[in-house]
Design a protein around this motif. Structure first.
Motif, mmCIF file in Angstrom:
data_model
loop_
_atom_site.group_PDB
_atom_site.id
_atom_site.type_symbol
_atom_site.label_atom_id
_atom_site.label_comp_id
_atom_site.label_asym_id
_atom_site.label_seq_id
_atom_site.Cartn_x
_atom_site.Cartn_y
_atom_site.Cartn_z
ATOM 1 N N ASP A 1 1.522 -6.839 -5.817
ATOM 2 C CA ASP A 1 0.325 -6.076 -6.134
ATOM 3 C C ASP A 1 0.330 -4.809 -5.282
ATOM 4 N N VAL A 2 -0.245 -3.735 -5.826
ATOM 5 C CA VAL A 2 -0.168 -2.439 -5.162
ATOM 6 C C VAL A 2 -1.551 -1.800 -5.073
ATOM 7 N N MET A 3 -1.882 -1.269 -3.905
ATOM 8 C CA MET A 3 -3.068 -0.446 -3.739
ATOM 9 C C MET A 3 -2.614 0.975 -3.435
ATOM 10 N N LEU A 4 -3.149 1.927 -4.185
ATOM 11 C CA LEU A 4 -2.846 3.329 -3.949
ATOM 12 C C LEU A 4 -3.982 3.977 -3.167
ATOM 13 N N ILE A 5 -3.622 4.780 -2.177
ATOM 14 C CA ILE A 5 -4.596 5.557 -1.408
ATOM 15 C C ILE A 5 -4.271 7.032 -1.588
ATOM 16 N N GLY A 6 -5.266 7.823 -1.980
ATOM 17 C CA GLY A 6 -5.065 9.246 -2.140
ATOM 18 C C GLY A 6 -6.036 10.035 -1.289
ATOM 19 N N HIS A 7 -5.507 10.937 -0.478
ATOM 20 C CA HIS A 7 -6.336 11.812 0.358
ATOM 21 C C HIS A 7 -6.392 13.197 -0.273
ATOM 22 N N SER A 8 -7.582 13.733 -0.470
ATOM 23 C CA SER A 8 -7.775 15.093 -0.962
ATOM 24 C C SER A 8 -7.069 15.276 -2.312
ATOM 25 N N TYR A 9 -6.106 16.215 -2.424
ATOM 26 C CA TYR A 9 -5.355 16.391 -3.675
ATOM 27 C C TYR A 9 -4.674 15.090 -4.105
ATOM 28 N N ILE B 1 2.996 -0.882 4.093
ATOM 29 C CA ILE B 1 2.398 0.396 3.750
ATOM 30 C C ILE B 1 3.432 1.488 3.934
ATOM 31 N N LYS B 2 3.405 2.441 3.017
ATOM 32 C CA LYS B 2 4.380 3.536 3.036
ATOM 33 C C LYS B 2 3.690 4.827 2.628
ATOM 34 N N GLY B 3 3.926 5.892 3.368
ATOM 35 C CA GLY B 3 3.441 7.206 2.987
ATOM 36 C C GLY B 3 4.480 7.928 2.149
ATOM 37 N N LEU B 4 4.037 8.679 1.162
ATOM 38 C CA LEU B 4 4.953 9.390 0.273
ATOM 39 C C LEU B 4 4.816 10.903 0.452
ATOM 40 N N ARG B 5 5.934 11.605 0.331
ATOM 41 C CA ARG B 5 5.859 13.074 0.252
ATOM 42 C C ARG B 5 5.986 13.470 -1.205
ATOM 43 N N LEU B 6 4.940 14.065 -1.730
ATOM 44 C CA LEU B 6 4.920 14.437 -3.135
ATOM 45 C C LEU B 6 5.901 15.569 -3.431
ATOM 46 N N PRO B 7 6.443 15.604 -4.639
ATOM 47 C CA PRO B 7 7.302 16.718 -5.034
ATOM 48 C C PRO B 7 6.606 18.074 -4.912
ATOM 49 N N TYR C 1 0.235 10.968 8.846
ATOM 50 C CA TYR C 1 -0.546 9.732 8.792
ATOM 51 C C TYR C 1 0.143 8.577 9.520
ATOM 52 N N ASP C 2 1.156 8.893 10.332
ATOM 53 C CA ASP C 2 1.919 7.835 11.005
ATOM 54 C C ASP C 2 1.023 6.948 11.874
ATOM 55 N N ASN C 3 0.020 7.543 12.523
ATOM 56 C CA ASN C 3 -0.869 6.727 13.360
ATOM 57 C C ASN C 3 -1.612 5.691 12.533
ATOM 58 N N ILE C 4 -1.911 6.024 11.296
ATOM 59 C CA ILE C 4 -2.611 5.106 10.397
ATOM 60 C C ILE C 4 -1.659 4.049 9.855
ATOM 61 N N THR C 5 -0.529 4.485 9.330
ATOM 62 C CA THR C 5 0.391 3.526 8.707
ATOM 63 C C THR C 5 0.953 2.542 9.724
ATOM 64 N N GLU C 6 1.243 3.011 10.941
ATOM 65 C CA GLU C 6 1.771 2.096 11.956
ATOM 66 C C GLU C 6 0.732 1.047 12.341
ATOM 67 N N ALA C 7 -0.522 1.452 12.441
ATOM 68 C CA ALA C 7 -1.582 0.501 12.795
ATOM 69 C C ALA C 7 -1.809 -0.509 11.677
ATOM 70 N N ILE D 1 0.842 -1.194 0.000
ATOM 71 C CA ILE D 1 0.000 0.000 0.000
ATOM 72 C C ILE D 1 0.879 1.246 0.000
ATOM 73 N N LEU D 2 0.549 2.181 -0.876
ATOM 74 C CA LEU D 2 1.181 3.493 -0.882
ATOM 75 C C LEU D 2 0.122 4.531 -0.551
ATOM 76 N N LEU D 3 0.384 5.360 0.462
ATOM 77 C CA LEU D 3 -0.564 6.372 0.902
ATOM 78 C C LEU D 3 -0.052 7.747 0.476
ATOM 79 N N ILE D 4 -0.880 8.454 -0.280
ATOM 80 C CA ILE D 4 -0.506 9.757 -0.819
ATOM 81 C C ILE D 4 -1.255 10.851 -0.057
ATOM 82 N N PRO D 5 -0.545 11.713 0.660
ATOM 83 C CA PRO D 5 -1.197 12.771 1.447
ATOM 84 C C PRO D 5 -1.904 13.795 0.570
ATOM 85 N N GLY D 6 -2.706 14.614 1.233
ATOM 86 C CA GLY D 6 -3.327 15.737 0.559
ATOM 87 C C GLY D 6 -2.337 16.873 0.360
#
Length: 263
Positions: A74-82, A33-39, A19-25, A6-11
């Motif tokens: 296999d990969v699931m992408l999660i996008g919040h807001s933007y 699962i990994k959160g990304l910082r967009l360019p 989102y650390d509380n979410i990814t750690e759980a 899982i890749l989690l994309i912030p807004g």
């Protein structure tokens, strides 16, 4: 059963640490699962160059997906807001079906949106945001390089954390928001990734930022363009459910991931 990565994309303005509380759980449940910082997100306390585009964000996500897919995952992408428009733009050539036709393993199997911007082709984030009532828009200013920043913390906190009663705490959280590329909001969607894979959506019924009508509009776009129903989960939360209703977000991610598990 093999669980997807899982890749989690912030807004916009957001960093993965939010989102650390979410990814750690989710990790504790056995998922990668990994959160990304967009360019397009520039740190306030670091030098910033020319603001990147939506397409830079999409290419960055695609690179991360490719690494996982080339490992056969296999990969699931999660996008919040933007993050919703960014993940939608990023999927070209990277779905599991497309890669299988190329004789490759792994790939994107699901897009999951959290109260996200999900436009049709030819529409930008700014186009969507312009349809939202003025009282629901976060006031922004632009520096001399084209980086956006929040100009009124108090008002932004009321909009983005409308369901968080602790005034001091919500304003402290918004103070941690970073800068965001202005041009990325003007870039139009040129690839509709939601046509190619199943879609889940966490609908935040009390969102004062990406308001319910905007969320419904996005879901309607996906269903019309893809011909498939969106798997919708409703939650009584504002724009940042990872802060105010974290367990609901965690449970939703696990359910969405389970739908994509393969033998």
């Amino acid at each position: 059963m093999t669980a997807p990565s899982i890749l989690l994309i912030p807004g916009s303005f957001g960093i993965p640490e939010f989102y650390d509380n979410i990814t750690e759980a989710v990790k504790a449940k056995g998922y990668e699962i990994k959160g990304l910082r967009l360019p397009s997100v520039g740190l306030k306390d670091e030098p910033r160059g020319i603001p990147p585009t939506l397409y830079d964000d999409a290419a960055f996500i695609a690179k991360e997906v490719t690494v996982l897919a080339d490992e056969g995952k296999d990969v699931m992408l999660i996008g919040h807001s933007y993050g919703g428009i960014a993940i939608t733009q990023s999927t070209k050539g990277l779905t599991k079906g497309e890669r299988q036709r190329q004789g490759k393993k792994g790939g994107i199997i699901r897009l999951s949106y959290i109260t996200a911007l999900v436009p049709p082709l030819g529409v930008s984030s700014m186009n969507i945001l312009s349809t939202i009532p003025d009282e629901n828009r976060v006031k922004l200013a632009t520096d001399d390089k084209g980086w956006l920043y929040i100009s009124n913390i108090h008002e932004a906190a009321l909009i983005t954390l409308s369901d968080y009663s602790d005034k001091a705490a919500r304003e402290a959280l918004v103070e941690q928001f970073q800068c965001h590329s202005s041009v990325s909001f003007t870039n139009e969607l040129t690839y509709a990734g939601y046509k190619d894979v199943p879609v889940s959506y966490l609908f935040c019924e009390e969102d004062s930022c990406v308001i319910p009508q905007t969320q419904r509009d996005g879901i309607e776009v996906v269903e019309k363009e893809s011909g498939n129903r969106v798997d919708i989960t409703y939650v009584k939360a504002g724009h940042c459910p990872s802060v105010t209703t974290p367990q609901e977000v965690i449970d939703w991610i696990i359910r969405a991931a389970e739908k994509g598990e393969t033998v």
